[in-house]
Design a protein around this motif. Structure first.
Motif, PDB file in Angstrom:
ATOM      1  N   LYS A 362       0.540  -1.061   0.459  1.00 39.37           N
ATOM      2  CA  LYS A 362       0.470  -0.012  -0.148  1.00 39.37           C
ATOM      3  C   LYS A 362       1.140   1.156   0.053  1.00 39.37           C
ATOM      4  N   LYS A 364       0.497   5.691   0.502  1.00 39.42           N
ATOM      5  CA  LYS A 364      -0.590   6.027   0.974  1.00 39.42           C
ATOM      6  C   LYS A 364      -1.358   5.963   1.289  1.00 39.42           C
ATOM      7  N   ASP A 365      -1.917   4.185   2.129  1.00 37.20           N
ATOM      8  CA  ASP A 365      -3.105   4.179   2.084  1.00 37.20           C
ATOM      9  C   ASP A 365      -3.813   3.376   1.149  1.00 37.20           C
ATOM     10  N   ASP A 381       3.251   0.499   2.561  1.00 38.86           N
ATOM     11  CA  ASP A 381       3.385  -0.028   3.073  1.00 38.86           C
ATOM     12  C   ASP A 381       3.329  -1.956   3.117  1.00 38.86           C
TER      13      ASP A 381
END
Lengths: 407, 74
Positions: A362, A364-365, A381
């Motif tokens: 991921k 930025k989310d 992430d």
């Protein structure tokens, strides 16, 4: 001894008689026997009692004055002159006046009894019984011989042959008659032999009709529980039984008509009853048919509901609205459930993938799925099934998996 | 069925039943019963009116009995 001629002797007797003051103007009472009215207008008759008889003559000029015709058996008083009819040496009364003494006595008796019984209420209208509407049996008290009984039988037969006629013979004149007549009435009542009684006798003199003026018979008629029709004498004769009876008929034939209702009338009445039943029944059945007809038609049923339709209509609209809302609600609900399921399904897919060792990346989310999302030195992430890493992008390269490996 | 009713009583009963039927106040089933009885009464009455046998009788003064009489009695 001196001898006389016949004429002399008869003359002597005649003179003796004429000289007697009583005999020259005397009233003699006796019973009439063999009375003859001669064509000349003179009346010839005899008067008698138990022991003797005397001839009488009444000349036409005096005959005109009497108001009755003497009949054998009548008791009369004859007033006149007794003289000797020399030609035959017979005594005779030359009557100038005749009085019916018997008649006088009887008339007196009649009027006395009439007054007495009237005072005692024998003739009262309230006591009189009406004749039954439907007479089946008639008891006829009369002489078994003569025209009266035949007239009655024939009249009843002609009008209604179903009426039963019971003949009760009795004497209708003479001293024993009133007793017999009274006895018959009592007997018929005792055994209830008929619906009505007819007391009948043809025309006659006052003496001949006398039994019907006796108190004994009046009592029997008065005491009768069955209605009594009195048909005695001619139309102009009124006997005491006529007054006591429940109905007086002018003649025996009239009495017969009273007790025999014409048969056709009965039969017509019954036919009329039949017709009434048929008509009443037809009307009822028709009425029921009509009701059935109405109930069978649905339109009719709808018509019966017509009054409530407005109310029903508004109810229907409300229900529709409610239904729509419910449907919408349910639709949303289903969509949500579906979305939920989708999400869960998706989640399941991911878990199993991660369990295999794969990782979700991921940035930025957001899920890193294409090269354009990546930028150098951007933090990313890396999510594994049980841990995650934070990393930095150091290189970006466009490369399809599998090509390099030559698979 | 009261057969020993008098002619008069039967006529009266018949009239009552017919009037009842005409009034329409009776139910259909009950009406059928009434019609049956009324028809029976009419039949009985017509039979009585048909009967003209032995209609002349004589009262026997000794025995109080009613004995039939032939046409040529008097």
């Amino acid at each position: 001894m001196e001898t006389y001629s016949v004429s002399q002797i008869t003359k002597k007797i005649s003179c003796l008689i004429s000289a007697d003051t009583t005999l020259s103007g005397v009233a003699i009472e006796g019973e009439v026997s063999n009375c003859t009215l001669h064509s000349s207008g003179h009346l010839y008759f005899s008067l008698k009692d138990e022991k003797a008889k005397i001839n009488c003559i009444m000349f036409s000029r005096d005959v005109r004055n009497i108001d009755f015709l003497p009949e054998a058996g009548m008791h009369i008083i004859a007033y006149g002159r007794v003289m000797l009819y020399e030609k035959t040496s017979t005594c005779q009364l030359q009557a100038t006046v005749l009085i019916s003494s018997g008649m006088g006595i009887l008339h007196e008796k009649y009027n006395r009894l009439l007054k007495q019984l009237e005072a005692q209420g024998y003739f009262d209208k309230e006591v009189k019984k009406p004749l039954p509407t439907y007479i089946k049996k008639v008891a006829v008290i009369t002489s078994p011989t003569g025209a009266v009984i035949h007239d009655i039988i024939n009249t009843i037969r002609r009008r209604n042959p179903t009426v039963q006629i019971i003949l009760c013979p009795a004497a209708v004149q003479g001293s024993a008659a009133s007793g017999e007549l009274a006895e018959r009435i009592a007997r018929i009542n005792r055994h209830n032999l008929a619906d009505v009684i007819i007391l009948a006798r043809g025309g006659g003199s006052l003496e001949e009709l006398w039994p019907f003026n006796e108190k004994e018979l009046a009592d029997a008629v008065y005491a009768s529980t069955l209605p009594v029709i009195s048909a005695v004498g001619h139309e102009t004769d009124f006997t005491i039984s006529d007054f006591v009876a429940d109905v007086r008929a002018a003649t025996p034939t009239a009495a017969a008509e009273l007790v025999s209702f014409p048969l056709e009338h009965y039969l017509a009445h019954l036919s009329a009853q039949r017709l009434r039943i048929a008509q009443a029944t037809t009307l009822r059945i028709e009425a029921y048919r009509q009701r059935l007809k109405v109930l069978k038609r649905p339109a009719a049923l709808t018509q019966m509901l017509a009054k409530n339709i407005t109310g029903h209509r508004s109810n229907l609209t409300t229900l529709r609205k409610q239904l729509a809302k419910t449907a919408e609600t349910m639709l949303i609900m289903h969509r949500m459930q579906l979305a939920n399921l989708q999400i869960r399904l998706e989640a399941n897919d991911v878990s199993s993938t991660l369990a295999k060792g794969y990782a979700l990346v991921k940035i930025k989310d957001k899920l890193l799925q294409n090269k354009e999302q990546a930028a150098l030195h951007e933090p990313i992430d890396v999510i594994f099934d049980t841990f995650r890493l934070k990393a930095e992008i150091v290189e970006i390269k466009g490369e399809t998996y599998g090509e390099k490996q030559n698979i | 069925m009261a057969k020993n009713k008098t002619f008069e009583e039967k006529m009266k009963e018949l009239e009552e039943k017919v009037t009842l039927l005409e009034s329409g106040e009776v139910g259909l089933e009950e009406s059928i019963g009434i019609i049956t009885r009324a028809a029976a009464i009419i039949k009985e009455l017509e039979k009585e009116l048909d009967d003209t046998e032995g209609k002349l009788k004589l009262l026997d003064l000794k025995t109080d009995e009613i004995t039939p009489l032939s046409e040529d009695e008097a």
